[in-house]
Motif scaffolding. Structure first.
Motif, PDB file in Angstrom:
ATOM      1  N   ASP A 135       0.812  -1.129   0.022  1.00  0.00           N
ATOM      2  CA  ASP A 135       0.023  -0.087  -0.002  1.00  0.00           C
ATOM      3  C   ASP A 135       0.789   1.150  -0.067  1.00  0.00           C
ATOM      4  N   ALA A 136       2.136   1.167  -0.253  1.00  0.00           N
ATOM      5  CA  ALA A 136       3.024   2.533  -0.317  1.00  0.00           C
ATOM      6  C   ALA A 136       2.442   3.397  -1.389  1.00  0.00           C
ATOM      7  N   PRO A 137       2.189   4.545  -1.088  1.00  0.00           N
ATOM      8  CA  PRO A 137       1.871   5.458  -2.039  1.00  0.00           C
ATOM      9  C   PRO A 137       2.564   5.977  -3.446  1.00  0.00           C
ATOM     10  N   ILE A 138       3.033   4.851  -4.047  1.00  0.00           N
ATOM     11  CA  ILE A 138       3.978   5.181  -5.258  1.00  0.00           C
ATOM     12  C   ILE A 138       3.149   5.291  -6.311  1.00  0.00           C
ATOM     13  N   THR A 139       3.343   6.135  -7.216  1.00  0.00           N
ATOM     14  CA  THR A 139       2.693   6.604  -8.619  1.00  0.00           C
ATOM     15  C   THR A 139       3.630   6.792  -9.522  1.00  0.00           C
ATOM     16  N   PRO A 140       3.151   6.735 -10.814  1.00  0.00           N
ATOM     17  CA  PRO A 140       3.853   6.902 -12.140  1.00  0.00           C
ATOM     18  C   PRO A 140       4.552   8.201 -12.016  1.00  0.00           C
ATOM     19  N   ASP A 141       3.972   9.100 -11.543  1.00  0.00           N
ATOM     20  CA  ASP A 141       4.386  10.492 -11.448  1.00  0.00           C
ATOM     21  C   ASP A 141       6.059  10.735 -10.749  1.00  0.00           C
ATOM     22  N   LEU A 142       6.094   9.496  -9.534  1.00  0.00           N
ATOM     23  CA  LEU A 142       7.568   9.396  -9.020  1.00  0.00           C
ATOM     24  C   LEU A 142       8.350   8.831 -10.090  1.00  0.00           C
ATOM     25  N   LEU A 143       7.865   7.813 -10.727  1.00  0.00           N
ATOM     26  CA  LEU A 143       8.813   6.804 -11.428  1.00  0.00           C
ATOM     27  C   LEU A 143       9.304   7.338 -12.794  1.00  0.00           C
ATOM     28  N   ARG A 151      18.352  24.093  -5.702  1.00  0.00           N
ATOM     29  CA  ARG A 151      18.243  22.667  -6.323  1.00  0.00           C
ATOM     30  C   ARG A 151      16.723  22.174  -5.504  1.00  0.00           C
ATOM     31  N   THR A 152      15.856  21.893  -6.820  1.00  0.00           N
ATOM     32  CA  THR A 152      14.262  21.359  -6.407  1.00  0.00           C
ATOM     33  C   THR A 152      14.326  19.889  -6.967  1.00  0.00           C
ATOM     34  N   GLY A 153      13.791  19.071  -5.978  1.00  0.00           N
ATOM     35  CA  GLY A 153      13.514  17.802  -6.641  1.00  0.00           C
ATOM     36  C   GLY A 153      12.968  16.702  -5.457  1.00  0.00           C
ATOM     37  N   VAL A 154      12.796  15.405  -5.687  1.00  0.00           N
ATOM     38  CA  VAL A 154      12.193  14.516  -4.622  1.00  0.00           C
ATOM     39  C   VAL A 154      13.222  13.508  -4.548  1.00  0.00           C
ATOM     40  N   ALA A 169       6.832  15.013 -10.258  1.00  0.00           N
ATOM     41  CA  ALA A 169       7.229  14.315  -9.122  1.00  0.00           C
ATOM     42  C   ALA A 169       7.331  15.304  -7.859  1.00  0.00           C
ATOM     43  N   LEU A 170       7.533  16.601  -8.178  1.00  0.00           N
ATOM     44  CA  LEU A 170       7.563  17.316  -7.036  1.00  0.00           C
ATOM     45  C   LEU A 170       6.087  17.521  -6.269  1.00  0.00           C
ATOM     46  N   ASP A 171       5.313  17.601  -7.301  1.00  0.00           N
ATOM     47  CA  ASP A 171       3.799  17.477  -6.839  1.00  0.00           C
ATOM     48  C   ASP A 171       3.606  16.510  -6.047  1.00  0.00           C
ATOM     49  N   TRP A 172       3.939  15.188  -6.451  1.00  0.00           N
ATOM     50  CA  TRP A 172       3.534  13.717  -5.765  1.00  0.00           C
ATOM     51  C   TRP A 172       4.300  13.918  -4.366  1.00  0.00           C
ATOM     52  N   GLY A 173       5.528  14.515  -4.391  1.00  0.00           N
ATOM     53  CA  GLY A 173       6.202  14.638  -2.995  1.00  0.00           C
ATOM     54  C   GLY A 173       5.845  15.412  -2.101  1.00  0.00           C
TER      55      GLY A 173
END
Length: 213
Positions: free
Chosen positions: A53-61, A166-169, A191-195
């Motif tokens: 159930d980890a909240p991983i989505t394609p936005d991160l990957l 430096r902006t990122g996740v 990815a930033l929005d996801w984070g």
């Protein structure tokens, strides 16, 4: 071709064959699915360490970098997080584990480099920090740029969301025993929005240490 025509997916034209609107939409959806499937397979080594159930989505990957420890360079993931934090003005983070290298990194950046940082910790982590790094914790808090909160939730991974030069996740993946397995790093807006969203979810139920008793 006959089967495609029978399902209204393609049609013959003067110059050859073209997809119908239905065919084009289905093809685009297939391409999107295939792209996501490729990204999931690329991350399989680290994703297999996370709970279902980890909240991983394609936005991160999508378009991410994977950094794994290697025998000759076991600290490569730590170095990537260091680069992200050292170029930031503000950081929010989830911390299910306290690695000494990260403790020292954030202490130096908060106290010496004016970094603003907010953390969500699991209770055992904040207890460990208070016992083994109490003075550093107090000095960081005295700057007014360090905020610690505690959650009763089990954090599925470490997370660093940095903003500034430096902006990122960075998602930090640990084994069940706390060993560092690697990180997933991404600097895309998606990815930033996801984070931000994932951090906000866990932060919403977290409390300050002086409020948790």
């Amino acid at each position: 071709m006959r089967e495609l025509e029978a399902h209204h997916l393609a049609e013959e034209i003067e110059d050859g064959v073209q997809l119908t609107l239905l065919g084009r939409l289905l093809y685009e959806r297939y391409q999107s699915f295939a792209s996501v499937a490729d990204e999931v397979r690329r991350h399989a080594h680290l994703l297999s360490e996370l709970p279902a159930d980890a909240p991983i989505t394609p936005d991160l990957l999508n378009k991410s970098d994977i950094v794994l420890p290697e025998r000759h360079a076991p600290n490569r993931p730590v170095q990537r997080v260091t680069e992200l934090v050292e170029g930031a003005e503000q950081v929010v983070a989830l911390a299910p584990v306290a690695l000494p290298a990260y403790v020292e990194l954030f202490y130096e950046q908060i106290v010496d480099e004016n970094l603003t940082a907010e953390f969500v910790f699991e209770p055992p982590v904040i207890e460990y920090l208070g016992t083994d790094y109490g003075e550093m914790l107090e000095e960081a808090a005295a700057t007014g740029r360090f905020t610690a909160t505690i959650t009763d939730a089990e954090l599925p991974f470490g997370l660093v969301v940095s903003e500034g030069e430096r902006t990122g996740v960075a998602v930090i993946v640990y084994a069940e025993g706390g060993e560092l397995r690697g990180i997933i790093s991404n600097e895309t807006p998606e990815a930033l929005d996801w984070g931000r969203e994932v951090y906000g979810y866990y932060r919403s139920d977290a409390t300050r240490p002086d409020e948790s008793n």
